[in-house]
Design an enzyme around this catalytic site. Structure first.
Site, mmCIF file in Angstrom:
data_model
loop_
_atom_site.group_PDB
_atom_site.id
_atom_site.type_symbol
_atom_site.label_atom_id
_atom_site.label_comp_id
_atom_site.label_asym_id
_atom_site.label_seq_id
_atom_site.Cartn_x
_atom_site.Cartn_y
_atom_site.Cartn_z
ATOM 1 N NE ARG A 1 -7.931 4.335 6.714
ATOM 2 C CZ ARG A 1 -8.563 4.861 5.670
ATOM 3 N NH1 ARG A 1 -9.827 4.569 5.447
ATOM 4 N NH2 ARG A 1 -7.938 5.673 4.833
ATOM 5 C CD GLU B 1 -7.570 7.728 -7.864
ATOM 6 O OE1 GLU B 1 -7.096 7.087 -8.810
ATOM 7 O OE2 GLU B 1 -7.662 7.290 -6.703
ATOM 8 C CD GLU C 1 -8.977 12.385 -0.940
ATOM 9 O OE1 GLU C 1 -7.751 12.228 -0.990
ATOM 10 O OE2 GLU C 1 -9.783 11.432 -0.871
ATOM 11 C CG ASP D 1 -6.671 9.125 3.067
ATOM 12 O OD1 ASP D 1 -5.523 9.317 2.617
ATOM 13 O OD2 ASP D 1 -7.672 9.000 2.345
ATOM 14 C CD GLU E 1 -7.441 3.286 -1.523
ATOM 15 O OE1 GLU E 1 -8.156 3.895 -0.713
ATOM 16 O OE2 GLU E 1 -6.840 3.833 -2.456
#
Lengths: 535, 535
Positions: free
Chosen positions: B194, B18, B251, B223, B144
């Protein structure tokens, strides 16, 4: 004349139905034929009740394992044909243009080469030995990664010809999809136009296709948006047999989670006069009737209600009925369908079904992309709103909204020249922002937000008004349906399924309303004239 | 004091890595341990060379099959530990909070229930019997979709405590991720934020975590964007052991297709003074050193170059080096890495590597989302630009661009109040659009396009300038690299791989430039002051 119509419900393969919203495939499971074909027989009966007389049993995007249906998996094709035959439905196969290489081991699939033509002839012979009433081949060539004649420097007429010659001795036909889209577009270049592609590629080939080739043309120039103009290809190829392709599966119209009765849209398209009122009254339906009839992608799967949304059955039924009689009134078709589906209670349900369904396509149009501009869906799966989702991609599906205005300039004067693909009067009607029908304005023109529509509203106020109205109409649909609760007029399980789906439709319609309105408010800065909340 | 640092490279499981951009997993194939562990041994050597001393061998999103590593698949864990042990690297396991139910067959995972605590104690005992130097558990709870203590009305301190008590007798620790994000946000509601979530949830628990719990905090409040302020959690929990989490896997920073040397960013973060220059000189590095050290998601896989992009190896190396000495100069770390990687030619390569890599993070920042606003990536895979991709989603990642301005108002005066989560002086610096550092302006403020930055440029001109500059810098990187061709200073295969990747970086940077510039030109209507082409 209607006897010449040939209705093919193109049906995908492999259990995973591409753009299918009604469970798995009726034919296949884990890549092979289902053991129990009871449901296939029932499907044949369902199709026959709608007047559909041919089915392509696998996906037009032919993958390796499916390709072999043409050769060593012919037994599976014959087994399906045996189930469909009692209902007068012929089987068609989607085949890969590269079959002579992939299946035959040849080093070329060049359609003019003798060994290739021999291979196709032999393949067709074997198919007819197994399925004597086989209908023919469906081919998607040179599009979205599928191989085609371009690889050998041949035209699509040459390509279709090789397959047609192989089928001709047996009475079979080739459905050749007029959809060429291997070249990607650059959003930075406003002179190219995906809407032009089909006509640019195929119109020059008019008259060059074999007699048993049916050129299968999507009804609009783009890709089954809730609102598109009629494809100019339909008027551009008088010496070619054309089939008009609809999309019964609701890829862009709510994916069988939204009530969206499509018969009114199809009816409008079929009644459209490509040469205008002075063109002898000829309609799209006439063109199709003189050629290849109507074709569609089915919306049925192994879902208990066949179509996911129980009310989406009416779309499959209406497709078949309009194929045989395009002048039928969509509301009358709905009554027929209700009579067959709810035989004991149709009379009492009539009011509710009309209230929910008659206007549902226009309701869907109201809360989604405005004024014919299309493609504000989420990329990939195409469900729900994403106004800029395709705006900076290579797919040729843009709205070009900026702080001053929105829409695609497809005029000859200043745009891509797409309007020039239409015969008179449409080339002139669409060319003029003043004469263009409101519902197609942004398909043909880039206009300021203050542009006044034929309706009298400005573009921006029209966007706000229709999006508020669309959501309110869904709420009304829901209220009508709720009244059936506990009446026993429909099965409680069906009632509950539709209730759940209407709730999802309401949620999704609100998402569309809020996102589209917020997007255009942020861009234009123009407040709603009625002071309603825009987030 | 540095000896207390505990560096965990969290490593995903199941072969499908992932957020991994370097091939498959080094540990797993088809869901089970690889047969040949030679590469695992080599990986241990690679990590040890960088100073990394602990590895979590499976994904923090623990799926069913992986969960069993804790019980009947312990042999696989022991086999990996045996390969890593010679290099001084301890194994950690990501575990599911629901393990007592999923694996133990209990009817609850309530962390205060006696049978649950007994189950964890027994599980820990079995792990240490198999792996005596086992490091501990990593847990992502209530986020999540992962289960957590909230389901039982317990706090995260209670939840972590149950696992910590089980590990304590054996000297193990719990890495508990301070990432709670099960509640979705509504883009229509600008009062929720958030960025506030981690501090809102965890700061009240300060002092309530067990001694062997390490609260693992992402370095920024969102993030792992290329630019974020330091997370306020880092200053808010003085009585808790904190680990600071970096993302070595790229990412959001080019996914190991773009050169993006992250040491300068990490160095800036580690040197940041959460209490300002008058706070006794305490830095983020000091907080981490006094607690749980540095943690990261690894960027290595079974790719021949370990990290996809050969130059991305430097990020893994720099992470390890900064963990032990946060004051190291990123350029000096690069020299060290080059010396180890190209031992024969490092001296000659030095100029090229510095030209490519020293400024590459800032270059990446220039051609992507401007001024700290973040999240203009394509949803889902997070590669390439999509300015509105997350704008109307539930993910809390917005930029709120309209025709007048852009940015998120996170002030106490008129916004979400996030600035109030910082101690002085930052709560005041960030609160003020005039004092806020340019690179974070749009993270904290919604400003007009004409707002003049501390640099003297307007926001809109800054956007244009940086996006043109970013692409030019990539072209320069490419030119530097091209000069190595044929010199024999690097292996030709490596040279060719980097050349291909630089070509992709150039293409992607141009896509970012064109899309971001076009988006803001369409919104603002302000032309580029230098008349450059905006599509």
């Amino acid at each position: 004349m209607l006897d010449h119509w040939d209705n093919v419900a193109v049906h995908p393969v492999m259990g995973q139905v591409e753009r299918g919203y009604a469970g798995g495939s009726l034919f296949w499971r884990d890549g092979v034929l289902r053991e129990d074909l009871t449901r296939v027989r029932a499907y044949a009966r369902l199709l026959a009740a709608a007047g559909i007389n041919a089915v392509a049993i696998n996906n037009v995007n032919v993958h390796a394992a499916e390709a072999r249906l043409l050769t060593d998996r012919l037994g599976e094709v014959a087994a399906i044909a045996a189930e469909l035959r009692p209902y007068g439905i012929r089987v068609h196969l989607s085949v890969s243009f590269a079959s002579p290489v992939v299946l035959g081991g040849l080093d070329t699939a060049d359609p003019v080469r003798e060994e290739v033509r021999r291979w196709w002839a032999a393949a067709a012979g074997r198919v007819y030995a197994a399925v004597p009433d086989f209908g023919g081949f469906v081919v998607k060539a040179d599009s979205e990664g599928q191989p085609g004649p371009f690889a050998y420097g041949r035209s699509h007429a040459d390509g279709a010809g090789a397959l047609a010659d192989a089928l001709a001795p047996h009475g079979g036909v080739v459905h050749w999809r007029a959809f060429v889209y291997n070249h990607r577009q650059d959003w930075r270049d406003r002179s190219t136009d995906r809407a032009r592609a089909a006509c640019d590629h195929f119109a020059p080939l008019d008259g060059r296709f074999a007699d048993n080739v049916i050129l299968q043309v999507k009804h609009g120039p783009m890709d089954f948006q809730p609102r598109e103009p009629v494809s100019p290809v339909i008027a551009a190829m008088p010496a070619t047999k054309l089939a008009v392709e609809f999309q019964v599966t609701q890829e862009y119209t709510g994916q069988q989670r939204h009530v969206c009765y499509l018969a009114p849209m199809w009816s409008e398209i079929l009644g459209f006069q490509p040469w205008g009122p002075d063109g002898g009254g000829r309609t799209v339906a006439d063109v199709a009737a003189g050629g290849g009839g109507l074709v569609a992608v089915s919306n049925a799967g192994d879902d208990p209600y066949w179509t996911g949304h129980p009310l989406a059955q009416a779309n499959l039924y209406a497709f078949g009925r309009l194929a045989w009689d395009p002048r039928l009134d969509p509301a009358a078709i709905l009554d027929e369908w209700a009579g067959l589906t709810f035989p004991a209670t149709a009379a009492e349900l009539r009011g509710t079904l009309h209230a929910l369904m008659d206007g549902s396509w226009r309701t869907y149009e109201r809360y989604t992309a405005p004024l014919g501009v299309g493609f504000m869906v989420r990329p990939g799966h195409h469900y729900g709103p994403d106004v800029d989702g395709y705006e900076y991609t290579p797919w040729g599906t843009y709205h070009f909204a900026d702080r001053d205005g929105v829409g695609v300039d497809r005029t000859r004067a200043t745009g891509t020249g797409f309007t020039g693909q239409y015969p008179r009067p449409w080339r002139e009607v669409y060319e003029s922002a003043a004469r263009c029908p409101d519902e197609l304005l942004l398909f043909f023109h880039h206009v300021p937000y203050g542009h006044v529509l034929r309706s009298g509203a400005t573009v921006i106020q029209h966007i706000y008004d229709t999006h508020f109205a669309g959501v309110e109409e869904v709420a009304e649909m829901r209220a009508h349906w709720d009244k059936l609760d506990g009446t026993g007029l429909v099965d409680p399980a069906l009632h509950s399924r539709v209730t759940e789906l209407l709730e999802e439709q309401r949620r999704c319609a609100e998402e569309w309303r809020d996102q589209v309105n917020a997007y255009f408010f942020r861009k234009s800065g123009v407040p709603d004239a009625h002071g309603r909340r825009i987030p």
